[in-house]
Write an enzyme that holds these catalytic residues in place. Structure first.
Site, PDB file in Angstrom:
ATOM      1  N   TYR A 162      33.857  42.221  32.226  1.00  0.00           N
ATOM      2  CA  TYR A 162      34.776  41.737  33.215  1.00  0.00           C
ATOM      3  C   TYR A 162      33.936  41.916  34.684  1.00  0.00           C
ATOM      4  O   TYR A 162      33.821  40.972  35.547  1.00  0.00           O
ATOM      5  CB  TYR A 162      36.088  42.487  33.113  1.00  0.00           C
ATOM      6  CG  TYR A 162      36.819  42.390  34.473  1.00  0.00           C
ATOM      7  CD1 TYR A 162      37.342  41.229  34.715  1.00  0.00           C
ATOM      8  CD2 TYR A 162      37.189  43.627  35.111  1.00  0.00           C
ATOM      9  CE1 TYR A 162      38.075  40.907  36.138  1.00  0.00           C
ATOM     10  CE2 TYR A 162      38.006  43.321  36.490  1.00  0.00           C
ATOM     11  CZ  TYR A 162      38.293  42.001  36.816  1.00  0.00           C
ATOM     12  OH  TYR A 162      39.181  42.158  37.868  1.00  0.00           O
TER      13      TYR A 162
HETATM   14  N1  LIG Z   1      45.604  43.543  39.721  1.00  0.00           N
HETATM   15  C1  LIG Z   1      44.434  44.178  40.282  1.00  0.00           C
HETATM   16  O1  LIG Z   1      44.625  45.430  40.176  1.00  0.00           O
HETATM   17  C2  LIG Z   1      43.056  43.653  40.463  1.00  0.00           C
HETATM   18  C3  LIG Z   1      42.046  44.580  40.755  1.00  0.00           C
HETATM   19  C4  LIG Z   1      40.937  43.771  40.987  1.00  0.00           C
HETATM   20  C5  LIG Z   1      40.701  42.743  41.055  1.00  0.00           C
HETATM   21  N2  LIG Z   1      42.024  41.869  40.671  1.00  0.00           N
HETATM   22  C6  LIG Z   1      41.488  40.340  40.727  1.00  0.00           C
HETATM   23  O2  LIG Z   1      42.400  39.727  41.429  1.00  0.00           O
HETATM   24  C7  LIG Z   1      42.779  38.400  40.891  1.00  0.00           C
HETATM   25  C8  LIG Z   1      44.224  38.377  40.743  1.00  0.00           C
HETATM   26  O3  LIG Z   1      44.513  39.449  39.847  1.00  0.00           O
HETATM   27  P1  LIG Z   1      45.964  39.517  39.371  1.00  0.00           P
HETATM   28  O4  LIG Z   1      46.169  40.828  39.157  1.00  0.00           O
HETATM   29  O5  LIG Z   1      47.034  38.702  40.097  1.00  0.00           O
HETATM   30  O6  LIG Z   1      45.793  38.880  37.908  1.00  0.00           O
HETATM   31  P2  LIG Z   1      46.985  37.853  36.979  1.00  0.00           P
HETATM   32  O7  LIG Z   1      46.418  37.810  35.780  1.00  0.00           O
HETATM   33  O8  LIG Z   1      48.381  38.341  37.020  1.00  0.00           O
HETATM   34  O9  LIG Z   1      46.731  36.498  37.966  1.00  0.00           O
HETATM   35  C9  LIG Z   1      45.762  35.623  37.535  1.00  0.00           C
HETATM   36  C10 LIG Z   1      46.187  34.161  37.388  1.00  0.00           C
HETATM   37  O10 LIG Z   1      45.170  33.385  37.252  1.00  0.00           O
HETATM   38  C11 LIG Z   1      45.686  32.280  36.028  1.00  0.00           C
HETATM   39  N3  LIG Z   1      44.607  32.175  35.321  1.00  0.00           N
HETATM   40  C12 LIG Z   1      43.641  32.782  34.561  1.00  0.00           C
HETATM   41  N4  LIG Z   1      42.653  32.159  34.028  1.00  0.00           N
HETATM   42  C13 LIG Z   1      42.814  30.807  34.692  1.00  0.00           C
HETATM   43  C14 LIG Z   1      42.212  29.661  34.429  1.00  0.00           C
HETATM   44  N5  LIG Z   1      40.969  29.554  33.547  1.00  0.00           N
HETATM   45  N6  LIG Z   1      42.592  28.558  35.014  1.00  0.00           N
HETATM   46  C15 LIG Z   1      43.853  28.515  35.861  1.00  0.00           C
HETATM   47  N7  LIG Z   1      44.479  29.590  35.833  1.00  0.00           N
HETATM   48  C16 LIG Z   1      44.045  30.648  35.132  1.00  0.00           C
HETATM   49  C17 LIG Z   1      46.602  33.245  34.937  1.00  0.00           C
HETATM   50  O11 LIG Z   1      47.533  32.394  34.378  1.00  0.00           O
HETATM   51  C18 LIG Z   1      47.192  34.166  36.004  1.00  0.00           C
HETATM   52  O12 LIG Z   1      48.592  33.747  36.635  1.00  0.00           O
HETATM   53  C19 LIG Z   1      41.904  38.370  39.894  1.00  0.00           C
HETATM   54  O13 LIG Z   1      40.696  37.502  40.299  1.00  0.00           O
HETATM   55  C20 LIG Z   1      41.709  39.601  39.433  1.00  0.00           C
HETATM   56  O14 LIG Z   1      40.350  39.748  38.586  1.00  0.00           O
HETATM   57  C21 LIG Z   1      42.831  42.163  40.619  1.00  0.00           C
END
Ligand SMILES: NC(=O)c1ccc[n+]([C@@H]2O[C@H](COP(=O)([O-])OP(=O)(O)OC[C@H]3O[C@@H](n4cnc5c(N)ncnc54)[C@H](O)[C@@H]3O)[C@@H](O)[C@H]2O)c1
Length: 339
Positions: free
Chosen positions: A153
């Protein structure tokens, strides 16, 4: 008002960000493939709430579907793209690395191509504190080298940073990468600790506590996080030939070769896991049973953000106390699930 494309709009962070932007009068185009990594009902519910705003529209497609993504971009011509859709989750990348290759590498490449074609004013994309990998110098700041990703990741997100930099350089495309630190709050992800702990506690189950509780995280409340993103939308990294007009920030991560910078969005407060659990227990008014377990492969013992650059760029620093954030989450959880 500007039109913003938000990828991952049915996700935890995308939902909160889209809501904030809509409340501020922006037009928001949501793009989300509604993947089944976790309960799709909560994603549908988030989009249902966003659909109550007249300036919101959405498309359910995968990032890998380049045809669908370009067609939408050509029709809607957003001025800003905020790319949050990804296969998230540190631990799941041990099980299903291909999902990360498809969504994070191929998907992000497609977003970069759209941003280039539209010549957007600013492309902002999510990276993660996981890219700090095995770094031990704390707090983590954006100018530290981070070449030791501990999970696939983290490797895909580090690759996204490099991909963003190359497009920023070749096409003079302004790119900001965010490094998020353990985000939590209402409508949060069911695969993350707070949700799992509250769910288990209310079902009378034990929780798994890794590294025997000797862990710490820089927990960031989601309202702070999306406010930080909103402020960074206006902090467009300057092109190389325009930099003589501004005084450089001493702590900037601005690339010497491109309109590109990386910004931590974290609370700059390291909270011990056992203190975090105690706060949940206090809010729930119960003691939670715990399975004390060894460290998991790929996990890091601590994260801690230096949020100085965010503050220099935006005059904002996340500041929600953990007790308030946990309380908001638990109230939401009880209300949403009726428990
Ligand atoms: N939540 C955290 O603590 C955290 C920490 C560090 C980084 N991030 C990053 O922040 C971003 C948002 O995270 P989040 O917590 O909202 O995650 P999440 O999984 O809730 O949201 C991601 C969304 O992207 C959609 N998705 C995934 N793959 C896809 C694809 N190939 N095509 C279209 N849609 C797709 C999913 O359906 C989901 O709704 C991500 O890039 C994640 O890596 C989150």
């Amino acid at each position: 008002m500007k039109r913003i494309l938000v990828t991952g709009s049915a996700g935890f962070i995308g939902f909160h960000l889209a809501k904030l932007l809509l409340e501020q009068g922006f037009e928001v185009i949501g793009y989300d493939g509604m993947t089944d990594y976790y309960d799709v009902n909560i994603k549908r519910e988030r989009h249902r709430i966003l659909a109550q705003y007249p300036r919101f529209q959405s498309q359910q497609s995968m990032l890998e579907d380049y045809q669908a993504l370009t067609q939408l971009c050509r029709q809607q011509r957003p001025q800003i793209i905020i790319h949050l859709a990804a296969q998230a989750g540190v631990r799941y990348s041990l099980e299903n690395p291909r999902a990360y290759t498809d969504s994070n590498l191929v998907g992000t490449f497609n977003v970069l191509e759209c941003a280039r074609e539209l010549n957007v004013e600013h492309l902002l994309m999510a990276s993660t504190s996981s890219v700090y990998g095995a770094n031990t110098e704390m707090p983590f700041n954006e100018r530290q080298p981070c070449d030791t990703p501990l999970t696939y990741y983290a490797a895909t997100k580090k690759a996204n940073e490099a991909m963003g930099h190359s497009y920023a350089h070749i096409y003079d495309l302004p790119v900001t990468m965010f490094r998020f630190f353990t985000v939590y709050g209402p409508y949060g992800r069911p695969d993350l600790a707070l949700f799992k702990f509250v769910h288990a506690a209310l079902n009378g189950d034990a929780i798994d506590v890794y590294n025997h509780g000797d862990m710490a995280r820089d927990f960031t409340y989601v309202d702070d996080l999306v406010f930080g993103i909103r402020q960074l939308m206006d902090a467009i990294p300057a092109a190389k030939d325009q930099r003589h007009t501004t005084t450089p920030l001493p702590n900037d991560s601005l690339s010497p070769a491109a309109p590109y910078r990386v910004v931590n969005i974290g609370n700059s407060d390291k909270i011990k896991l056992m203190d975090f659990i105690s706060e949940i227990e206090r809010k729930l008014g119960m003691t939670i049973r715990k399975n004390m377990l060894p460290m998991q492969l790929g996990d890091v013992p601590a994260t801690w953000a230096d949020a100085g650059l965010l503050q220099s760029l935006t005059d904002f620093r996340p500041n929600t106390p953990i007790a308030k954030g946990i309380s908001e989450f638990v109230d939401w959880y009880r209300n949403y699930y009726g428990v």
